[in-house]
Design a protein around this motif. Structure first.
Motif, short mmCIF file in Angstrom:
data_model
loop_
_atom_site.label_atom_id
_atom_site.label_comp_id
_atom_site.label_asym_id
_atom_site.label_seq_id
_atom_site.Cartn_x
_atom_site.Cartn_y
_atom_site.Cartn_z
N UNK A 57 46.70 42.47 42.58
CA UNK A 57 46.92 42.21 40.92
C UNK A 57 45.75 42.93 40.32
N UNK A 58 45.73 42.70 38.92
CA UNK A 58 44.84 43.03 37.92
C UNK A 58 43.57 42.29 38.11
N UNK A 59 42.30 42.88 38.06
CA UNK A 59 41.05 42.11 38.11
C UNK A 59 40.23 42.70 37.14
N UNK A 95 37.50 44.15 34.37
CA UNK A 95 38.05 44.20 32.97
C UNK A 95 39.48 45.06 33.19
N UNK A 96 40.45 44.80 32.07
CA UNK A 96 40.29 43.86 30.80
C UNK A 96 40.52 42.40 31.33
N UNK A 97 40.31 41.73 30.39
CA UNK A 97 40.40 40.08 30.80
C UNK A 97 41.64 39.29 30.21
N UNK A 98 42.68 39.89 30.82
CA UNK A 98 43.96 39.24 30.64
C UNK A 98 44.01 38.16 31.37
N UNK A 99 45.10 37.23 31.15
CA UNK A 99 45.44 36.12 31.80
C UNK A 99 45.53 36.17 33.34
N UNK A 100 46.48 37.31 33.65
CA UNK A 100 46.58 37.45 35.19
C UNK A 100 45.30 37.68 35.95
N UNK A 101 44.51 38.84 35.28
CA UNK A 101 43.38 39.23 35.74
C UNK A 101 42.38 38.07 36.02
N UNK A 157 43.01 48.90 35.67
CA UNK A 157 42.15 49.92 35.17
C UNK A 157 40.92 50.04 35.96
N UNK A 158 40.41 48.82 36.47
CA UNK A 158 39.18 49.03 37.18
C UNK A 158 37.85 48.93 36.21
N UNK A 159 36.94 48.50 36.83
CA UNK A 159 35.52 48.77 35.96
C UNK A 159 34.40 48.71 36.85
N UNK A 160 33.31 48.28 36.38
CA UNK A 160 32.19 47.82 37.25
C UNK A 160 32.45 47.63 38.62
N UNK A 161 31.71 47.87 39.60
CA UNK A 161 31.88 47.64 40.92
C UNK A 161 31.44 46.04 41.23
N UNK A 162 32.61 45.55 42.11
CA UNK A 162 32.35 44.15 42.17
C UNK A 162 32.54 44.00 43.86
N UNK A 163 31.87 43.31 44.46
CA UNK A 163 32.00 43.00 45.81
C UNK A 163 33.44 42.49 46.31
N UNK A 164 33.97 43.30 47.28
CA UNK A 164 35.30 42.73 47.80
C UNK A 164 36.37 42.77 46.83
N UNK A 165 36.21 43.65 45.77
CA UNK A 165 37.25 44.02 44.76
C UNK A 165 37.40 45.66 45.15
#
Length: 353
Positions: A7-9, A11-17, A41-49
């Motif tokens: 699913x979305x992660x 940013x952006x900061x929507x409810x599902x994400x 859309x993705x954003x800054x790198x996050x571990x395990x994302x």
């Protein structure tokens, strides 16, 4: 136990994400090997994302996880063709014996499915490959049952992890707004009319008669648009607004925690995560009566500015909320564990990032 969230992660900061982010954090706190296949859309790198570059790339990664025995949990709105294509794609990958779950989040889903027999038929086929389907409200569940989805496969659970609600630091301008506004109202903004900006502005105008220092702090996309500025001027509330733009989620929670009342004046809704976050933080929430709301929410008649203003006044007078908030994290973890196949063969390594 190994779980892949699709699913979305942010940013952006929507409810599902936000829910995907919080569920991921909860699972890792319980020692579960968990990863996110980020279809946003993705954003800054996050571990395990793990970001997805294309549909083909998504298919390859998903197949690798399923072949390695990972439990897969899809999170999507269910109110547009893209959401249902995602659901069908994940269910249709012929790999792995592990269970597949899907949470359908949107309050617009019932209307979307009701509009077309073809949509209902596609939804029934798309969901056939899922072990369990999580609906965020009774209305979403009823819509799925109307498509012919077996009742025993559909669970109703709010998309909310109370244990992960943590207010963060806020920008200086939030503290400044808090100092000069009495009361300080807060609201998540989106340019879509579904979010009820105009009715909020009209209610604010009414409140100015009894509370001349009232302020409305808005965060989210679209607050710099021509339409937003026009509405604020035409409805006479430009001087009462604290326009904060998009905030990181911890800062948004920090803002809500510093406010006197959180507003959710939507025309359609599902199980709004921001409503539950407000209550979990002890902040009164005034929301439209378009759907079932959590216990402790103060309701107003959707689209009625006078009703909204009255409810806000009552919430301010009543003071902080005291509500026990649910946590779907332990429920889902128990479900994953109960339905996961027992492994007798050596565990394969996780697919390469």
């Amino acid at each position: 136990m190994r779980v892949l969230l699709v699913g979305d992660h942010p940013p952006p900061f929507g409810g599902v994400a936000i829910h995907v982010q919080q569920l991921h954090r909860f699972l890792r706190s319980r020692g579960v090997e968990a990863k996110v296949l980020d279809i946003g859309k993705g954003g800054r790198p996050v571990p395990d994302v793990l970001p997805v570059r294309s549909p083909a790339h998504f298919g390859l990664r998903l197949t690798g996880f399923l072949a390695s025995g990972w439990t897969v949990h899809v999170h999507t709105s269910g109110n547009n063709p893209k959401a249902w294509l995602l659901a069908a794609m994940v269910a249709g990958v012929p790999a792995g014996r592990a269970p597949r779950f899907i949470t359908l989040h949107s309050g617009l889903l019932p209307d979307y499915l009701a509009a077309s027999a073809a949509r209902r038929a596609f939804a029934r086929v798309a969901l056939a490959g899922y072990t369990r389907i999580i609906a965020v409200s009774l209305a979403v569940r009823e819509a799925l049952l109307s498509c012919g989805v077996p009742a025993e496969k559909v669970l109703v659970q709010p998309a909310f992890c109370a244990s992960q609600v943590q207010a963060g630091e806020v920008p200086v301008k939030v503290e400044a707004a808090r100092a000069r506004r009495r009361p300080l109202l807060t609201m998540a903004h989106h340019p879509s009319p579904v979010y009820g900006r105009k009715v909020a502005f009209r209610a604010l105008r009414k409140l100015m008669e009894s509370h001349p220092d009232v302020g409305l702090a808005l965060f989210g996309p679209g607050t710099d648009s021509e339409e937003f500025i026009r509405d604020a001027r035409e409805l006479g509330v430009a001087g009462q607004l604290e326009v904060l733009g998009e905030l990181d989620h911890p800062a948004a929670l920090g803002l809500i925690a510093r406010g006197d009342v959180f507003l959710r004046p939507t025309t359609h809704d599902g199980d709004s995560i921001s409503v539950r976050e407000s209550l979990a933080l002890g902040v009164p929430c005034v929301a439209s009566d378009v759907c079932a709301r959590p216990e402790g929410t103060r309701l107003f008649r959707a689209g009625d500015a006078a009703s909204l203003a009255t409810s806000i006044g009552e919430a301010v007078a009543a003071g902080p909320a005291k509500v026990a908030s649910p946590d779907v994290g332990p429920v889902l973890l128990e479900l994953y564990e109960a339905l996961a196949p027992r492994r007798s063969a050596p565990v394969q390594a996780a697919p390469a990032a």
